[in-house]
Motif scaffolding. Structure first.
Motif, mmCIF file in Angstrom:
data_model
loop_
_atom_site.group_PDB
_atom_site.id
_atom_site.type_symbol
_atom_site.label_atom_id
_atom_site.label_comp_id
_atom_site.label_asym_id
_atom_site.label_seq_id
_atom_site.Cartn_x
_atom_site.Cartn_y
_atom_site.Cartn_z
ATOM 1 N N TRP A 136 0.797 -1.227 0.000
ATOM 2 C CA TRP A 136 0.000 0.000 0.000
ATOM 3 C C TRP A 136 0.828 1.275 0.000
ATOM 4 O O TRP A 136 0.346 2.327 -0.391
ATOM 5 C CB TRP A 136 -0.951 -0.017 1.189
ATOM 6 C CG TRP A 136 -0.258 -0.245 2.500
ATOM 7 C CD1 TRP A 136 0.579 0.621 3.139
ATOM 8 C CD2 TRP A 136 -0.333 -1.400 3.325
ATOM 9 N NE1 TRP A 136 1.035 0.064 4.302
ATOM 10 C CE2 TRP A 136 0.491 -1.171 4.457
ATOM 11 C CE3 TRP A 136 -1.017 -2.613 3.235
ATOM 12 C CZ2 TRP A 136 0.644 -2.112 5.479
ATOM 13 C CZ3 TRP A 136 -0.846 -3.525 4.254
ATOM 14 C CH2 TRP A 136 -0.038 -3.283 5.348
ATOM 15 N N SER A 196 -3.619 1.395 4.500
ATOM 16 C CA SER A 196 -3.159 2.767 4.523
ATOM 17 C C SER A 196 -4.319 3.728 4.247
ATOM 18 O O SER A 196 -4.467 4.761 4.898
ATOM 19 C CB SER A 196 -2.059 2.902 3.485
ATOM 20 O OG SER A 196 -1.728 4.225 3.287
ATOM 21 N N GLU A 197 -5.144 3.369 3.272
ATOM 22 C CA GLU A 197 -6.273 4.222 2.910
ATOM 23 C C GLU A 197 -7.287 4.325 4.048
ATOM 24 O O GLU A 197 -7.922 5.355 4.254
ATOM 25 C CB GLU A 197 -6.947 3.682 1.643
ATOM 26 C CG GLU A 197 -6.064 3.809 0.412
ATOM 27 C CD GLU A 197 -6.454 2.889 -0.735
ATOM 28 O OE1 GLU A 197 -6.001 3.125 -1.851
ATOM 29 O OE2 GLU A 197 -7.202 1.907 -0.523
ATOM 30 N N SER A 228 -4.262 5.149 7.892
ATOM 31 C CA SER A 228 -2.966 5.789 8.105
ATOM 32 C C SER A 228 -3.172 7.060 8.923
ATOM 33 O O SER A 228 -4.210 7.706 8.878
ATOM 34 C CB SER A 228 -2.226 6.036 6.804
ATOM 35 O OG SER A 228 -2.764 7.035 6.075
ATOM 36 N N GLY A 241 -6.071 8.350 7.032
ATOM 37 C CA GLY A 241 -6.971 7.443 6.342
ATOM 38 C C GLY A 241 -8.410 7.819 6.647
ATOM 39 O O GLY A 241 -8.678 8.742 7.403
ATOM 40 N N ILE A 269 -5.582 10.480 -2.254
ATOM 41 C CA ILE A 269 -5.314 11.343 -1.111
ATOM 42 C C ILE A 269 -5.103 12.765 -1.611
ATOM 43 O O ILE A 269 -4.436 12.988 -2.624
ATOM 44 C CB ILE A 269 -4.123 10.815 -0.278
ATOM 45 C CG1 ILE A 269 -4.005 11.580 1.047
ATOM 46 C CG2 ILE A 269 -2.819 10.842 -1.059
ATOM 47 C CD1 ILE A 269 -3.140 10.906 2.074
ATOM 48 N N TYR A 308 -7.450 10.729 2.818
ATOM 49 C CA TYR A 308 -7.957 9.840 1.767
ATOM 50 C C TYR A 308 -9.431 10.103 1.538
ATOM 51 O O TYR A 308 -10.193 10.331 2.469
ATOM 52 C CB TYR A 308 -7.747 8.374 2.138
ATOM 53 C CG TYR A 308 -6.334 7.925 1.896
ATOM 54 C CD1 TYR A 308 -5.904 7.608 0.608
ATOM 55 C CD2 TYR A 308 -5.422 7.835 2.931
ATOM 56 C CE1 TYR A 308 -4.598 7.209 0.369
ATOM 57 C CE2 TYR A 308 -4.114 7.440 2.707
ATOM 58 C CZ TYR A 308 -3.708 7.124 1.420
ATOM 59 O OH TYR A 308 -2.419 6.732 1.180
#
Lengths: 181, 803
Positions: B189, B562-563, B566, B579, B619, B637
């Protein structure tokens, strides 16, 4: 063929059960964030004048106003604190002093004529460069403006008159308004 | 292997002499073809049962007998890599008898990747594959560097050593990497996470544009990269290869060696080792401080492949340490502005092999067990179990903390189980059905003293696919497939109470809240995503010269870790990245076309594609957060609708046997439809041209390669301002992180001499120069472009010994 298939199913079963056993998860523990600076505090001392302390605290976004007298010399001390856990306040200044070679405190003034001098109680790095944790400020005429306070990590040089000249990474940059009367 | 070439012709000659001079003069001839791709099979032995008459096929697969007596004869066709075939024929006149052999049955590599869908792409343009010679050339570099030579593939870089492959403008979770038949699970990711895989362990890399490799997943709208190991030869043999590279830029090199032992009863054992080390790399005008790299990989495999069943155990370990340019580590946006304004990095130290913070360390271990069994002529099943452990550490420049403590320390473990059943019926119908179960466990070490960027989680995935192909003739095939996956996340994450409330998660997800610790809130998000993927394609070959295929792909992707989660400061751009728990699955519809023409000395391919993605996750900047280090841009994101289209094209032209000219080009257009602006990090138009001369007896060749990358004029505006204090005045200054760098051109040169250390295996010595003209350039897809030029000229010597 039948026999070998049987073995295959057993292997499959075994691997599947291993897979299921291997998955269990503990609760994560909260992280104690280190090397965090949440507060910058400046203390101004001058003979015959009451000591003055101003703070910039993360989250509050408003810094105190510094009030100085014209044509006066101040002994200024800066400290950096980690107050993220109010029950365990850490003084980061000690770390900065210990790693004096990797740090530099730097002040920039806007619309004010203040001259910066070395204080005898300042910490020196291994090349005798002042860290400016303790410094002398000499004010002149009255006026109002801003001081920008920097803590620079791993500067390329320790002697510069501009922020750009030091390079390195900025660990702290906060502004305090100043009134000189 | 060697033996075969000598002994069979010998037997053949002897047999010819012993044929008795009967009054038999019937001629029988035919062609032996591969069942899968109809390619002619060389070296198959055709014999007539009960007699000593036999012959061997020539390179074009043709065989013939010319003095056969009439009667009932049993023909036997055998090949060392195939199942033998018998056929009873009554012969009374001159006859043509063609046979097809299941050529791939012994080649485990093919068994793993020869699912029908991939097969249909085999015949397509050369662009979709890298063979072992091409891979060897990039032995000291990365997978992404090797793939970059294919049209339509770009490289998203962070410096020179962190390189991710990008297909049609997509990367990370939108591109799947499949090694040994299983998806690589390596925290793909992150834009600055390079695939933790060593290309030296593989002999064949196939690029599947579109998501047509449904067996491996249906969530990669960009495409899939399939890496396969070397083919097996079921003979008693021992062979190996060693590649040594020495480079002037970086003053380093690499060694890679592999050895394989096979036996005629089907056992094989192979091991591979590679290591590389480079010091600081050099841009044309300065040293890129702290860009050294160290890497070490080993892999071992043991297996047995019989005609009808086989197993394999495979273990590999990949380890690397990559320095990140020291001048790119910044504390705040004033630092970023200072770096942008400066032509050269703010910190240049003398050359060293030492790798200091900031740096990345990765260890990837992979264990694989596979078993296959051909239950009958028509049915085959295969079982794969794979375990991967990926540990990633990132070290930042920190104060008062030992350099040995990383700022990010993640351990990702993945169990992958795949059961695949493959069968074919009459009328050239092939089917494949399978189930795929994945359990993934991410652990974020709390001893870093830094807020977890990615939280602890367990992820379960259960998928099933069904694919089919109908290929009634060599010139037409139709394939289709569907896949359905259920993804379940069980996450444990600490949010700052203020963030949790500010994002309105308290209102949206009150059920997730577990417990409050001071200003931190422990939450337990449980998320479910059901994804569906489907694809269908037809391939048509029109005559000898022209072929075309059309593919439609539907892919759905659930958001990655991650999306979704994070949370923290990204040091390379001084942005706070967050995220979003509210993300929905991303849905992509893509149509790909391919036209290929091959006529004499001319080979051309044209591959246009168009895709529309709803809920495209990206993002972008949303605000500013005031911190003690000054104001930071906040990036969050979010989803939008996006459309992509583009063209990959290639032309190869051979002026003569010796001299050839290739040209490749690709263009990608990507637009955010809701915000009416271009998408970020899309490769600009680029082209490479290769002029190659090969000496008549192939003793040497040389190659001149020109790369040309244009200015990307389509980019979103992501700039922000910062106030700086200069000469007593506070002024607002623009931080331009949006404008792409200008176009550039670089030239590579390659000279190779070939020789045989032992017969049948070619060794070579090459002299390679990259960026010959010391072009000073910055690449839009390199995240270090804000801080430094790309690397300068490199002289490289490469020795390849095959034995």
């Amino acid at each position: 063929m039948k026999f070998s298939l049987n073995i295959q199913y057993k292997t499959l079963y075994l691997l599947l059960s291993l897979l299921i056993i291997s998955c269990s998860k503990d609760d994560p523990e909260p992280i104690n964030e280190e090397e965090l600076i949440t507060t910058v505090q400046l203390t101004f001392k001058s003979p015959g004048i009451t000591d003055q302390t101003v703070r910039w605290q993360e989250g509050s976004n408003n810094s105190d106003i510094i009030s100085l007298a014209a044509n006066t010399q101040y002994e200024v001390e800066i400290i950096f604190l980690d107050e993220s856990d109010p029950s365990d306040i850490e003084d980061i200044t000690e770390e900065v002093k210990e790693e004096a070679d990797e740090h530099q405190v730097f002040y920039q003034f806007s619309q004010l004529n203040i001259s910066l001098g070395q204080s005898s109680s300042d910490t020196l790095d291994s090349n005798q460069n002042p860290l400016y944790v303790n410094s002398l400020w000499n004010t002149s005429e009255a006026g109002s403006g801003t001081v920008r306070v920097y803590l620079i990590h791993e500067p390329v040089t320790k002697s510069s008159s501009t922020r750009d000249g030091f390079a390195g990474e900025t660990d702290v940059t906060v502004d305090f308004p100043i009134n000189i009367e | 292997m060697l033996l075969k070439f000598f002994i069979f012709p010998l037997i053949f000659l002897l047999c010819l002499n012993s044929i008795e001079a009967q009054n038999c003069n019937i001629k029988i001839s035919g062609i032996i073809k591969d069942l899968h791709d109809s390619s002619p099979i060389f070296g198959a032995v055709v014999s007539i049962n009960g007699s000593d008459t036999l012959t061997q096929t020539a390179e074009d697969g043709l065989y013939f007998f010319n003095q056969i007596c009439p009667g009932k004869l049993i023909f036997v066709v055998e090949h060392s890599n195939c199942n033998s075939v018998q056929r009873e024929v009554i012969v009374s006149e001159n006859t043509t008898l063609n046979f097809t052999l299941e050529h791939h049955i012994n080649e485990l590599e093919e068994i793993i990747i020869s699912d029908n869908v991939v097969k249909s792409l085999k015949g397509s343009a050369k662009e979709s594959r890298l063979n072992s010679d091409q891979i060897n050339k990039y032995s000291s570099q990365s997978l992404a560097d090797a793939l970059n030579t294919l049209a339509g593939v770009s490289t998203l870089k962070t410096g020179n050593s962190v390189a991710k492959p990008m297909i049609h403008g997509m990367y990370g979770s939108r591109v799947g990497i499949v090694a040994n038949g299983i998806r690589l699970q390596d925290q793909e990711w992150g834009a600055d996470h390079a695939p933790t895989i060593d290309l030296n362990g593989f002999e064949n890399i196939q690029l599947v544009k579109g998501a047509s490799a449904l067996k491996y997943g249906g969530d990669t709208p960009g495409g899939t990269i399939v890496l396969s190991p070397s083919k097996l030869i079921l003979k008693d043999s021992l062979f190996g290869q060693t590649i040594i590279n020495a480079s002037e830029n970086g003053r380093g090199g690499s060694v890679s060696t592999k050895l394989m032992k096979t036996t005629s009863d089907g056992y094989y054992l192979s091991s591979q080792f590679s290591g590389k080390q480079f010091g600081d790399l050099q841009a044309p005008e300065y040293i890129l401080s702290n860009t050294g790299v160290k890497q070490m990989n080993i892999s071992m495999k043991l297996g047995r492949s019989k005609i009808l069943s086989g197993w394999e155990v495979n273990y590999s370990r990949f380890q690397n340490e990559i320095g990140i340019l020291r001048g790119a580590h910044i504390g705040n946006i004033q630092d970023l502005l200072r770096a942008l304004k400066n032509d050269i990095p703010l910190r240049i130290d003398p050359f060293t092999y030492l790798i200091n913070s900031p740096k990345q360390e990765g260890v990837h271990q992979n264990f694989h067990f596979t078993y296959f069994n051909q239950i009958s002529n028509k049915v085959k099943w295969q079982f794969d179990y794979n375990y991967q452990a990926n540990n990633r550490k990132e070290f930042d420049v920190r104060r008062g903390i030992p350099a040995s403590i990383p700022a990010i320390d993640l351990k990702l473990q993945t169990h992958n189980l795949l059961v695949n059943l493959k069968w074919n019926t009459i009328f050239s119908l092939d089917y494949e059905w399978g189930v795929n179960g994945i359990i993934q466990d991410n652990y974020s070490n709390p001893n870093t003293g830094v807020k977890r960027l990615i939280p602890d989680y367990l992820k379960y995935q259960m998928g099933s696919y069904f694919v089919g192909a109908y290929s009634p003739s060599n010139s037409f095939s139709w394939d289709w497939g569907i896949r359905i996956d259920q993804n379940t996340w069980d996450v444990q994450k600490f949010y700052d109470v203020s963030d949790w409330e500010e994002r309105n998660y308290a209102g949206l997800f009150p059920d997730f809240e577990v417990q409050q610790f001071g200003n931190k809130l422990l939450v337990n998000p449980k998320l479910n995503f059901l994804t569906l993927a489907a694809q269908t394609g037809i391939s048509v070959i029109l005559g000898e010269q022209f072929s075309t295929n059309l593919t439609y792909v539907l892919s759905q992707r659930s958001p990655n870790a991650s999306e979704l989660f994070s949370d923290g400061l990204h040091h390379s751009l001084a942005t706070l990245e967050f995220g979003s728990l509210s993300l929905k699955k991303e849905i992509s519809n893509k149509i790909l076309l391919n036209f290929s023409k091959h006529k004499g000395r001319f080979k051309g391919t044209l591959e246009p594609y168009v895709s529309k993605i709803s809920n495209y996750i990206f993002i972008g900047p949303t605000g500013i957060e005031q911190t003690i280090r000054g104001a930071f841009p906040v990036w969050q994101y979010d989803t939008t609708n996006a459309s992509f289209w583009g063209v990959d094209a290639g032309i190869d032209f051979a002026f003569s046997e010796q001299l050839s000219f290739d040209i490749d080009a690709s263009y990608t257009y990507a637009q955010d439809l809701i915000n009416s602006q271009p998408l970020i990090s899309i490769p600009p138009f680029n082209s490479s041209q290769i002029l190659k001369y090969t000496s008549p007896k192939k003793q040497f060749d040389f190659e001149l390669v020109n790369h040309f990358v244009t200015f990307q004029n389509r980019f979103p505006e992501m700039n922000f301002t910062v106030n700086t204090l200069n000469d007593g005045l506070i002024i607002e200054e623009l931080v331009d992180i949006s404008t792409p760098p200008s176009s550039y051109q670089s030239i590579d040169f390659n000279f190779s001499i070939y020789f045989n250390l032992i017969k049948q295996s070619t060794s070579s010595i090459s002299f390679i120069v990259n960026n010959m003209t010391q072009t000073k350039y910055r690449d839009y897809l390199n995240r270090m472009r804000f801080y430094a030029d790309d690397i300068g000229r490199n002289f490289q010597l490469q020795f390849i010994f095959s034995y």
